[in-house]
Design a protein around this motif. Structure first.
Motif, PDB file in Angstrom:
ATOM      1  N   VAL A 142      -0.579   5.050  -4.401  1.00 57.14           N
ATOM      2  CA  VAL A 142       0.453   5.643  -3.538  1.00 57.14           C
ATOM      3  C   VAL A 142      -0.110   5.822  -2.141  1.00 57.14           C
ATOM      4  O   VAL A 142      -1.301   6.060  -1.973  1.00 57.14           O
ATOM      5  CB  VAL A 142       0.978   7.020  -4.029  1.00 57.14           C
ATOM      6  CG1 VAL A 142       1.974   6.861  -5.127  1.00 57.14           C
ATOM      7  CG2 VAL A 142      -0.141   7.953  -4.416  1.00 57.14           C
ATOM      8  N   GLU A 143       0.761   5.690  -1.166  1.00 55.41           N
ATOM      9  CA  GLU A 143       0.339   5.919   0.212  1.00 55.41           C
ATOM     10  C   GLU A 143       0.583   7.384   0.563  1.00 55.41           C
ATOM     11  O   GLU A 143       1.652   7.913   0.286  1.00 55.41           O
ATOM     12  CB  GLU A 143       1.146   5.023   1.167  1.00 55.41           C
ATOM     13  CG  GLU A 143       0.671   5.139   2.601  1.00 55.41           C
ATOM     14  CD  GLU A 143       1.526   4.353   3.591  1.00 55.41           C
ATOM     15  OE1 GLU A 143       2.572   3.816   3.199  1.00 55.41           O
ATOM     16  OE2 GLU A 143       1.112   4.282   4.763  1.00 55.41           O
ATOM     17  N   LEU A 144      -0.418   8.018   1.158  1.00 58.16           N
ATOM     18  CA  LEU A 144      -0.264   9.393   1.626  1.00 58.16           C
ATOM     19  C   LEU A 144      -0.288   9.381   3.156  1.00 58.16           C
ATOM     20  O   LEU A 144      -0.421   8.334   3.766  1.00 58.16           O
ATOM     21  CB  LEU A 144      -1.386  10.268   1.064  1.00 58.16           C
ATOM     22  CG  LEU A 144      -1.521  10.234  -0.471  1.00 58.16           C
ATOM     23  CD1 LEU A 144      -2.651  11.133  -0.929  1.00 58.16           C
ATOM     24  CD2 LEU A 144      -0.215  10.663  -1.130  1.00 58.16           C
TER      25      LEU A 144
ATOM     26  N   LEU B 258      -4.746   6.009   1.434  1.00 53.94           N
ATOM     27  CA  LEU B 258      -4.188   5.533   0.164  1.00 53.94           C
ATOM     28  C   LEU B 258      -4.889   6.240  -0.985  1.00 53.94           C
ATOM     29  O   LEU B 258      -6.092   6.504  -0.916  1.00 53.94           O
ATOM     30  CB  LEU B 258      -4.412   4.018   0.025  1.00 53.94           C
ATOM     31  CG  LEU B 258      -3.763   3.113   1.072  1.00 53.94           C
ATOM     32  CD1 LEU B 258      -4.213   1.665   0.878  1.00 53.94           C
ATOM     33  CD2 LEU B 258      -2.244   3.200   0.990  1.00 53.94           C
TER      34      LEU B 258
END
Lengths: 259, 302
Positions: free
Chosen positions: B61-63, B67
């Protein structure tokens, strides 16, 4: 940002035996041929091509076939799923006389591009290939666009008896076609590509995906072509150089699995 | 004239940007593409004795600033992956085989095979933060790690790099132990153990719950680790963690790195990131009257 947004299911509709469409609010632009990563919390996250595109609502259509789709199949209106995307390149509409060839659930993601072509009044023929007649879906939706719809069944229970690619071969011999669009079993698509010779071709590929943003490499075909980002739609010239096409895919561990 | 070639022990790289393990290294085709995009060396994904599927999705998931991933070391096993490595052995870009195992015997077996398949060096993954029995669980035990490095070094002739974790308090002790056991270089850092919780479902997003954080956010952590390691050992260091631009790479050189690895930036800037970072390094060097990477290595440590 590339993380799932939790949204409620708007509708869940049975299309045929074990085939359902789920819709959800998604106001952004999505191109025919693009896909979402659909998260079923606690189960899995899987790529799903878009099968319905309106301004505010998007839909996906799938067969109840594995753990993730079984869970998705059980969900009802109001239940929550996670969505990230849309991802991938989408189809490109080129040419005047178009032939669409869908096999099995591959039919679902072709419908939006057929609808787009018909809005532009492009003459088109759609071949829907299924194993047997009770697996057929979206036939009425396609006929409403004014396109010519032909059905093939492996068992001959409806329409042409045989593979969709064989029926397509007959059409390609008889008519002048500017572009062939296809989605379905990869061996069917690779046969179709060989029948197309110099006729332009666009196929949507399916691979096991993990990141969906082009870094993990899981879905790569040929010389590092990422199905999630460089695809999932590839043209015929590219696919002729992809040695995997129609031959094998990779499982979660990266082992080659023959089609 | 600016020269951006560099060396890591006996290994010579035409440029200091290496592909980090676990990025676009599923097969020979994907690694070939990264070479064509300008990577100075390729690190393979981490390979074990047996095929391993890794975790269910979501795995990435990208934050906001990086990542988060928990792939779970998916790989087809050394025998099948060997076929991919073999296809690349004629390439003039060095291939570094990343391997993971739970004990010295397995590490030796994997190392020997990687060497036979044509790898030009090895990277021992003793730092993956999200795989039971493996990675970090091996890499925080100085006695076990020293035994592994000693055994591997006795059985292969190619250089052996040790990839370390920032998630440990005894980093200096660990890298000094690796140097004592004749490791050829230290790779620092692996991802930072982290978590993302989805507020609506009230559960961690990653199927494995915890994962490793990478990208821009972890660069200062990586730079600090490389700096600390540079004070503690005399062997070369390969910097990794958040390198997205040429200036990021230069900061790592100044902390003590002889080369850098790029992973998440393949997402942020696309596969051509290797060419871009090399161009940016050259431009910076030109503007600052520097002609070799060597002049920059450890500049901040003096």
């Amino acid at each position: 940002m590339n993380h799932p947004i939790i949204i409620p299911i708007l509708t869940s509709t049975i299309e045929a035996t074990d085939i359902k469409t789920i819709t959800f609010h998604y106001p952004g632009d999505v191109l025919p041929g693009q896909f979402f990563m659909v998260w079923i919390p606690g189960v899995d996250e899987i790529p799903m091509s878009v099968s319905q595109i309106t301004k505010r609502v998007k839909g996906i259509t799938f067969r109840n076939i594995g753990d993730a789709t079984r869970a998705l199949y059980q969900l009802k209106k109001g239940d929550h799923i996670g969505i990230r995307g849309p991802y991938g390149n989408g189809f490109t509409l080129i040419g005047k006389r178009l032939l669409f060839v869908g096999g099995g659930t591959g039919i679902a993601m072709l419908v939006p591009v057929v609808e787009q072509a018909r809005k532009k009044k492009l003459p088109s023929t759609v071949i829907l290939g299924v194993k047997t007649k009770n697996q057929l879906f979206f036939e009425d939706r396609l006929r409403r666009t004014g396109t010519t719809v032909l059905v093939s069944t492996d068992d001959g229970s409806l329409g042409y008896k045989g593979f969709a690619s064989d029926l397509a071969k007959e059409i390609l011999q008889k008519e002048k076609i500017d572009m062939v669009y296809t989605c379905g079993p990869e061996r069917m698509m690779s046969s179709l590509l060989s029948y197309c010779k110099s006729i332009p071709f666009q196929a949507s590929l399916e691979r096991y995906m993990k990141c969906a943003i082009g870094i993990c490499g899981q879905c790569c075909v040929g010389k590092g072509l990422r199905v999630c980002l460089d695809g999932p739609i590839f043209d015929g010239a590219t696919l002729k150089k992809v040695e995997d096409f129609g031959i094998y895919r990779r499982d979660a561990a990266g082992r080659k699995i023959l089609f | 004239m600016v020269d951006i070639s560099t060396t890591i022990g006996p290994l010579r790289l035409k440029n200091p940007t290496m592909l980090a393990s676990g990025i676009m290294d599923e097969d020979a085709g994907s690694m070939q593409r990264m070479m064509d995009c300008g990577a100075g060396a390729i690190v393979t994904k981490s390979i074990g004795m047996q095929p391993r599927e890794g975790y269910a999705n979501p795995t990435v998931v990208e934050l906001e600033y990086g990542l988060l991933n928990a792939m779970g070391l998916p790989n087809p096993g050394i025998e099948l992956y060997g076929e991919e490595v073999k296809k690349l052995r004629t390439s003039n870009v060095p291939i570094i085989g990343s391997i993971y195992a739970a004990d010295a015997d397995e590490f030796v077996s994997l190392a020997e095979k990687m060497q036979r398949f044509g790898a030009n060096a090895l990277e021992l993954n003793v730092s993956c933060p999200h795989a039971k029995q493996y990675g970090l669980e091996v890499g925080c035990d100085p006695v076990l790690l020293q035994e592994i490095v000693t055994s591997v070094k006795q059985n292969v002739s190619i250089p052996v790099f040790i990839k370390v974790s920032p998630n440990i308090m005894n980093l200096v002790q660990i890298v000094q132990g690796a140097e004592k056991a004749s490791a050829d270089a230290i790779v620092a850092i692996n991802t930072v153990k982290a978590m993302k919780i989805d507020l609506e479902t009230r559960c961690p997003v990653l199927a494995n719950k915890t994962g490793g954080y990478s990208g821009k956010a972890i660069k200062p952590i990586g730079v600090r680790c490389v700096y600390d390691i540079a004070q503690a050992v005399d062997i070369p260091i390969i910097g990794v963690g958040g390198i997205t631009t040429g200036e990021d790479a230069i900061e790592y050189f100044m902390a003590g790195a002889s080369a850098v690895q790029i992973g998440s930036a393949v997402y942020y800037r696309g596969p051509d990131v290797f060419k871009s970072v090399c161009e940016e390094i050259k431009t910076w060097m030109k503007n600052h009257g520097t002609t070799t990477i060597k002049e920059l290595i450890g500049a901040a440590c003096r």
